[in-house]
Write a protein that holds these residues in place. Sequence first.
Motif, PDB file in Angstrom:
ATOM      1  N   UNK A  58      55.754 -46.929   7.497  1.00 59.23           N
ATOM      2  CA  UNK A  58      56.157 -47.107   8.892  1.00 59.23           C
ATOM      3  C   UNK A  58      55.215 -46.432   9.882  1.00 59.23           C
ATOM      4  N   UNK A  59      54.282 -45.616   9.367  1.00 56.44           N
ATOM      5  CA  UNK A  59      53.372 -44.898  10.254  1.00 56.44           C
ATOM      6  C   UNK A  59      52.070 -45.620  10.535  1.00 56.44           C
ATOM      7  N   UNK A  60      51.914 -46.841  10.055  1.00 57.66           N
ATOM      8  CA  UNK A  60      50.699 -47.593  10.335  1.00 57.66           C
ATOM      9  C   UNK A  60      51.055 -48.945  10.950  1.00 57.66           C
ATOM     10  N   UNK A  61      50.086 -49.519  11.631  1.00 59.16           N
ATOM     11  CA  UNK A  61      50.320 -50.801  12.283  1.00 59.16           C
ATOM     12  C   UNK A  61      50.660 -51.893  11.296  1.00 59.16           C
ATOM     13  N   UNK A  62      49.969 -51.910  10.164  1.00 58.92           N
ATOM     14  CA  UNK A  62      50.251 -52.884   9.125  1.00 58.92           C
ATOM     15  C   UNK A  62      51.346 -52.301   8.228  1.00 58.92           C
ATOM     16  N   UNK A  63      52.579 -52.550   8.604  1.00 54.98           N
ATOM     17  CA  UNK A  63      53.726 -51.908   7.949  1.00 54.98           C
ATOM     18  C   UNK A  63      53.741 -52.155   6.446  1.00 54.98           C
ATOM     19  N   UNK A  64      53.368 -53.362   6.065  1.00 56.10           N
ATOM     20  CA  UNK A  64      53.360 -53.753   4.655  1.00 56.10           C
ATOM     21  C   UNK A  64      51.959 -54.234   4.316  1.00 56.10           C
ATOM     22  N   UNK A  65      51.403 -53.691   3.248  1.00 51.82           N
ATOM     23  CA  UNK A  65      50.037 -54.072   2.893  1.00 51.82           C
ATOM     24  C   UNK A  65      49.923 -54.196   1.380  1.00 51.82           C
ATOM     25  N   UNK A 120      53.534 -62.928   5.263  1.00 55.02           N
ATOM     26  CA  UNK A 120      53.574 -62.287   6.576  1.00 55.02           C
ATOM     27  C   UNK A 120      54.483 -63.075   7.512  1.00 55.02           C
ATOM     28  N   UNK A 121      55.118 -62.347   8.439  1.00 54.45           N
ATOM     29  CA  UNK A 121      56.013 -62.981   9.407  1.00 54.45           C
ATOM     30  C   UNK A 121      56.140 -62.051  10.614  1.00 54.45           C
ATOM     31  N   UNK A 122      56.440 -62.630  11.766  1.00 50.57           N
ATOM     32  CA  UNK A 122      56.584 -61.814  12.981  1.00 50.57           C
ATOM     33  C   UNK A 122      57.863 -60.986  12.962  1.00 50.57           C
ATOM     34  N   UNK A 123      58.881 -61.423  12.210  1.00 54.04           N
ATOM     35  CA  UNK A 123      60.101 -60.641  12.067  1.00 54.04           C
ATOM     36  C   UNK A 123      59.981 -59.754  10.824  1.00 54.04           C
ATOM     37  N   UNK A 124      60.316 -58.482  10.993  1.00 58.25           N
ATOM     38  CA  UNK A 124      60.087 -57.514   9.915  1.00 58.25           C
ATOM     39  C   UNK A 124      60.838 -57.878   8.637  1.00 58.25           C
ATOM     40  N   UNK A 203      59.029 -55.440   5.370  1.00 56.11           N
ATOM     41  CA  UNK A 203      58.419 -54.590   6.398  1.00 56.11           C
ATOM     42  C   UNK A 203      59.438 -53.754   7.147  1.00 56.11           C
ATOM     43  N   UNK A 204      60.718 -53.863   6.788  1.00 53.83           N
ATOM     44  CA  UNK A 204      61.731 -52.927   7.270  1.00 53.83           C
ATOM     45  C   UNK A 204      61.910 -51.764   6.301  1.00 53.83           C
ATOM     46  N   UNK A 205      61.177 -51.798   5.194  1.00 51.91           N
ATOM     47  CA  UNK A 205      61.316 -50.754   4.193  1.00 51.91           C
ATOM     48  C   UNK A 205      62.469 -50.980   3.247  1.00 51.91           C
TER      49      UNK A 205
END
Length: 531
Positions: A58-65, A120-124, A203-205
Motif C-alpha cells: 500500500x506504500x507504493x503507487x503500483x499497489x500490486x506488482x 489490472x483494473x481502475x477499481x482496486x 490491490x485492496x490487500x
Amino acid sequence: MDELQHECGIAALYDLGTDIRSQVWNGDPDEIARLMPRMLLDLQNRGQLAAGMSGYNPGRGKLLDTYKELGPVSEAFRMARPEKHASIIENHGGRAVIGHVRYATCGQDNREYAQPFERKHSQKWKWFAFAFNGQLANFAKLQDELLENNPDYHIVRKDNDTEVILHYLGREMQNLGNDDPVQIFRNLSEKFDGAYNIVFLNAQGEMVVSRDPLGIRPLCYAFDGRLFAAASESVPLLNLGFSSSDIHSLEPGHLILIRDGKFAIHKYAESKRTAHCFFEWIYFANVGSTLDDRSVYLSRSALGKELAEQERQMNLFPIDEADTIVVPVPDTGKAAADAMAFELGIPSREGLIRNRYVGRTFIEGGNRADKVRLKFTPLREVLEGKKVLLVEDSIVRSTTLKTLLNYIKDVGGAKEIHVRVACPPIISPCFYGIDMSTVKELYAPSRMAGMVPTLAEQRAMATELGADSLLYLPVEAVARCLDKSPEQLCRACLTREYPTPVGEQLYQLSLRSKNEDGRTYEAGVPITSAR
C-alpha cells in the motif's frame, strides 16, 4: 526418472500486523516478500520451468506488482546476484505476496505462461493477481464459451487454463457487481471441473487461498500470531519455523479469506467426496511433507513393506543376503527401497547416484542414453556381481528405464536386475494436472489384456525392458499404504474410474484418438455440464 513430469506449486504469505507476538515472524511487513523465494525453493520439486510472485504494497503507487521469469527459483529470482535479487524483492514485494513454481501441463514453455497472472483494473478490488495448481479438465469448453458469448470482450491469447481462470474471475466480478470473494469462488465452482487450488491477491490487500471441492491437489496453511502462510506442501511451512501442530490441510471446498487484517475460513462449495491424488504421496511431494494428515515418508515406507511381502509370496528368485541388494532409483524410490530391504533382511545400497546439478535444459539435449548418463552414475563397487532388486516409484512411459537397466549392467556390472515397482500399472491418462494425458504414451495398457497384469505379462514386460523379472504392486495396496479408503482417493490412472464427469468424457475421447498426437484436454469435447 524423468518420465513423469512434476506439477506446479503455489504459496502465499501475509503479515497481518497484529500486536500478537509471533514465534515465526517479527520483521518489517515490507520485508515479508524475502521469504517467498525461500518457500518456492522448498516447492522446487513441483516445477522447474518458471517461478514468480505478486506482492501487495500500500506504500507504493503500483499497489500490486508481479515478477516472473523462466528457470528454477534460484535463476528466476537471480539469487546468485545479491543486488539484483534485492532489487526484485524491493520492487515487487510487500506485506502480502503469492508465489508459484511451474511445470507446463498446458500451454507453451515461455515467460508469458509463467505465473502469477495479473489483471489490472481502475477499481482496486478488480485489480488482482492469482496463481493456481492443477488442471481444468473442461478448459476447452470454458474457453469456447468465453469466445462464443463475449467475442468482443474476451481475447484468448495463451490457449491454457490459467488464462481461462483469469477471464472467469474477471467475469464473475463484473456480473456480481460487488466485492464478495466467497460468492465469486462459489460461482466458479459450479463451472469448473478438475483440480484447481488457487492463491489470489487484489490491490485492496485481500487474499484468498482456495482448494477445489474434491481436494485433488494438496494445500496446507499455518497461522502464528501475525504471520499467515500457505503452500502446496507442508515442508515450506516447517522450514519457515511453524511447528507441525500449527500446520493444517485446508479442507476441500473451503477457502481462506484475509480481509481488513482478519483471517477467516469459509466453505464455498459442497464436497460430496474427496479425490486426493495418490501420486502426491508416492511421487510428487517432498518426502518430508505431510498431506491430509498422512506422512509422505510413512506412505512410501508402507509401499516398501508391501513390496517385501509380495516378494516373499511370489518367490521368483532365491534371495541370498550375500549377493542380493536393494537399490532405489533416486530419489523417490529410496524410502520404499529401505523399507523393503529391512523387511527382507538384506542390504539397501545406493547403487545409483543422481547428479542433482545438471540443469533441465542441458539434460534435454542429446539422445536417451546421454540423458541417462548425465542423470545417473552406477557404482560398480556396489553393483558388481550382485542380484539387484531395483525399486522404482512408477513406470509411466518407460522411455528411459530400458536404457537405465542396460547402463546398470554394462557399467555397474550387476549380475541380475529385478525391477520392483512401488505402484500398480498406469493404464489411463490424467486430466487433473499430471502430464500424461493420452493412452498411447503409457507403457502398460498395450501390454495387458485386462486391468490387472498377469505374471506372464509382467514376465514379458521384463524381457522387453531388459530386466530379469518385473513385479508391480496391486491396486488395493495403494489405499492401504496411504491409510485412506479407496473412496477418498483419485486412482483414475490405475482404475479408469474418474472422479469428475469431464474426466470420464476425456478418457473416452482419448480412446478414440489414441493414435493421434497432442494432449487430450486441449481437444474439443462435447460436454453439456461441468458438474
